[in-house]
Design an enzyme around this catalytic site. Structure first.
Site, PDB file in Angstrom:
ATOM      1  CE  LYS A  71     -37.532 -16.519  23.938  1.00  0.00           C
ATOM      2  NZ  LYS A  71     -37.307 -15.963  25.186  1.00  0.00           N
ATOM      3  CB  THR A  73     -45.450 -10.611  25.551  1.00  0.00           C
ATOM      4  OG1 THR A  73     -45.134 -10.547  26.941  1.00  0.00           O
ATOM      5  CG2 THR A  73     -46.626  -9.701  25.255  1.00  0.00           C
ATOM      6  NE  ARG A  94     -38.380 -22.099  28.127  1.00  0.00           N
ATOM      7  CZ  ARG A  94     -37.368 -21.342  28.548  1.00  0.00           C
ATOM      8  NH1 ARG A  94     -36.339 -21.893  29.159  1.00  0.00           N
ATOM      9  NH2 ARG A  94     -37.393 -20.045  28.368  1.00  0.00           N
ATOM     10  CE  LYS A 105     -36.170 -14.746  31.439  1.00  0.00           C
ATOM     11  NZ  LYS A 105     -37.481 -15.373  31.319  1.00  0.00           N
ATOM     12  CB  ALA A 273     -32.497 -21.121  27.086  1.00  0.00           C
ATOM     13  CG  PHE A 301     -32.076 -16.781  27.891  1.00  0.00           C
ATOM     14  CD1 PHE A 301     -32.591 -15.714  28.602  1.00  0.00           C
ATOM     15  CD2 PHE A 301     -31.619 -17.879  28.609  1.00  0.00           C
ATOM     16  CE1 PHE A 301     -32.653 -15.731  29.992  1.00  0.00           C
ATOM     17  CE2 PHE A 301     -31.677 -17.904  29.997  1.00  0.00           C
ATOM     18  CZ  PHE A 301     -32.188 -16.830  30.691  1.00  0.00           C
ATOM     19  CG  PHE A 381     -41.695  -0.234  24.114  1.00  0.00           C
ATOM     20  CD1 PHE A 381     -41.664  -0.179  25.494  1.00  0.00           C
ATOM     21  CD2 PHE A 381     -41.355  -1.440  23.497  1.00  0.00           C
ATOM     22  CE1 PHE A 381     -41.307  -1.281  26.258  1.00  0.00           C
ATOM     23  CE2 PHE A 381     -40.991  -2.546  24.240  1.00  0.00           C
ATOM     24  CZ  PHE A 381     -40.970  -2.471  25.629  1.00  0.00           C
ATOM     25  CD1 TRP A 409     -47.059  -6.256  27.717  1.00  0.00           C
ATOM     26  CD2 TRP A 409     -47.818  -4.170  27.418  1.00  0.00           C
ATOM     27  NE1 TRP A 409     -47.060  -5.637  28.941  1.00  0.00           N
ATOM     28  CE2 TRP A 409     -47.520  -4.353  28.790  1.00  0.00           C
ATOM     29  CE3 TRP A 409     -48.314  -2.938  26.995  1.00  0.00           C
ATOM     30  CZ2 TRP A 409     -47.694  -3.346  29.740  1.00  0.00           C
ATOM     31  CZ3 TRP A 409     -48.494  -1.926  27.937  1.00  0.00           C
ATOM     32  CH2 TRP A 409     -48.176  -2.136  29.294  1.00  0.00           C
TER      33      TRP A 409
END
Length: 556
Positions: A71, A73, A94, A105, A273, A301, A381, A409
């Site tokens: 998210k 990214t 944030r 994480k 969150a 999240f 991907f 990415w």
């Protein structure tokens, strides 16, 4: 492929003064923290506050899985992509918490070629905002216990102290502690608790306050305990507000950094969150809207947590009206929701995709309830197949959603051009009809049921006796008109993290509730959610190091 930290460390950053100039910010409106970080002064807001607002785009996601969604990214790459197509954009994010950074994480600077930098600074101490919040929180705790020790003029019942100490670290042994052991001079013995800093009400207050006056008013409303007669005791009654505000003076100012491609990023605040409201500060977002034509922000999240709270708490309180939502998913995560083990996600499996895509479907339906146009993007991907892409694209288009692949990415802004064009098309062609999910005057139980049934898909809500008592007391105290901030697992639409996809036939289990009167919401604790996380068996901290030249390795 290079690691995220290797890419970040090789980046050629511009002095933050130069980044600021692209948004019309002069050096006199910056408080510099070295060459590449700065806080934005209060004077800047006075200069720009009457400008028209840009467009506000929220980036959210399906429920997180071990397969990863990306998210942040996507948020960073989308901001960079708008620059590629000639649009003036800025990102509002944030700040990362040290807990997840050293836990499981990782950091929160994006990934690959869609990152904000300096990455190590952002993920570690940054500009000291979290330290200030931790200090203000623990000052209030110290003043409270000192008041009890020094005669307890307010009649605080030590068995009904609500205010917890905090630390920005995953440290499970601090969840439940005993303080005051030792001699009489060491304080009254009582049970106490720690929360992680990002779960502190002061973090939420900082992120919802408009200015210092608003901040101090909110700090004063914090309910820290009850008296022996059951009356609430506030931070204002403990005469704590002035000193707390002094500690938060600089933390209240938004931070400006940049992406790898020199797009501006205002990074400020970091409430969790799954416990708090999961959005960057109101000041950051409002400032960003005055500086650029398009603002890309995100909420933590999945959309069942971050987006719901962004809409029902942040937008409600701040008067914000989002213009579009980008909903992030991956083929891998959708197949994981369809029952495929993590080790098998690289194989084409349209049957699993069709089973797991119901999670995406529910999030689309939820977002559309707020009247905001939705664009779905898939993080690309190498193992994804054309057949899988086409399946998801058709699925989204049938539900009145724009669709685009994202390759940010691997390619940075260039890999997000298709997404940026879809978002721009949506902003130009579809007008947002934003509305919140429930009215202020609805009862707390009805608000909880509305979120549980409309957003999570629950059949009903069950309440533990402690929750029943708490909700009645909160209502009797006059806080029944506040929005609810649902503390729930991020891994499932339900309160059971093992229920993937689109769970049905379940009740939401509410075990307790408390009022964050300063922040302006009621926190509702569901399932087994923890306000102080623990470290995993192999913490990320085990792989982090710094060499003799001061170069950090292992951050991700």
């Amino acid at each position: 492929m290079k690691t995220d930290i290797e890419i970040a460390q090789e980046a050629k950053m511009l002095p933050i003064r130069e980044v600021a100039k692209t948004y019309g910010i002069e050096e006199e409106d910056l408080e510099l923290y070295g060459k590449y970080k700065a806080k934005l002064t209060d004077d800047l807001w006075e200069k720009i506050k009457d400008r028209p607002d840009g467009k506000l785009v929220l980036v959210t996601a399906i429920n997180p899985t071990p397969a990863g969604e990306g998210k942040t990214t996507t948020s960073v790459g989308l901001g960079e992509a708008f620059a590629k197509i000639g649009k003036k954009a800025i990102i509002a994010l944030r700040e990362p918490s040290l807990g997840p950074c050293f836990g499981i994480k990782g950091g929160a600077a994006g990934g690959g070629y869609a990152q904000v930098v300096p990455m190590e600074d952002l993920n570690l101490h940054f500009t000291g905002d979290f330290h200030a919040i931790t200090s203000a929180n623990n000052l209030l705790a110290a003043l409270l216990d000192n008041h009890i020790q020094q005669g307890n003029a307010l009649g605080i019942d030590p068995r009904q102290v609500l205010w917890k100490r905090c630390l920005d670290m995953n440290d499970r042994v601090l969840r439940n502690v005993v303080v005051g052991l030792g001699a009489k001079a060491d304080g009254m013995v009582r049970e106490d608790h720690f929360v992680i800093t990002v779960a502190s009400e002061i973090m939420a207050i900082l992120c919802l306050a408009n200015d210092m006056k608003d901040l101090k008013e909110r700090l004063g409303k914090i309910v820290v305990a009850y008296t022996f007669s059951g009356e609430p005791v506030t931070a204002a009654q403990l005469q704590a507000v002035g000193a707390m505000a002094a500690l938060l003076k600089d933390a209240l100012k938004p931070n400006l950094i940049q992406t790898l491609e020199h797009t501006g990023a205002i990074v400020h605040g970091g409430p969790f969150a799954n416990i708090a409201h999961g959005c960057n500060s109101v000041r950051a977002t409002k400032t960003a809207l005055k500086l650029a034509d398009i603002v890309v922000t995100e909420a933590g999240f999945g959309a069942d947590l971050g987006a719901e709270k962004f809409f029902d708490i942040k937008c409600r309180k701040a008067g914000l009206k989002p213009d579009a939502v980008v909903l992030v998913a991956t083929i891998r995560a959708l197949k994981y929701n369809g029952g495929v083990p993590k080790s098998e996600l690289g194989k084409e499996d349209l049957a699993a995709l069709s089973r797991g895509i119901v999670n995406l479907e529910k999030h689309i339906e939820n977002l559309q309830k707020y009247g905001v146009p939705v664009v779905v993007t898939l993080n690309s991907f190498l193992t994804d197949t054309e057949a899988e892409y086409q399946y998801v694209k058709k699925f989204c288009q049938e539900r009145d959603c724009e669709f685009a692949l994202s390759e940010v990415w691997a390619k940075g802004g260039e890999g997000g051009v298709a997404l940026a064009e879809k978002v721009l098309h949506t902003l130009e062609r579809k007008e947002s009809q934003f509305k919140v999910l429930y009215p202020d005057d609805m009862s707390l139980k009805d608000k909880i049921y509305t979120v549980a049934s409309e957003i999570y898909g629950a059949d009903g809500v069950t309440y533990a006796p402690a929750a029943e008592r708490a909700l009645k007391q909160i209502t009797d105290m006059g806080f029944g008109n506040l929005p609810v901030c649902m503390a729930k697992t991020q891994y499932s639409l339900s309160d059971d993290q093992t229920k993937l996809g689109r769970p049905t036939g379940f009740n939401l289990n509410v075990r307790d509730a408390y009022v964050s009167a300063g922040a302006g919401f009621v926190v509702v604790l569901t399932g087994a959610i923890m306000t102080m996380p623990g470290l995993p068996k192999t913490p990320a901290a085990n792989g982090i190091d710094v060499n003799e030249e001061g170069k950090i390795t292992g951050l991700f």
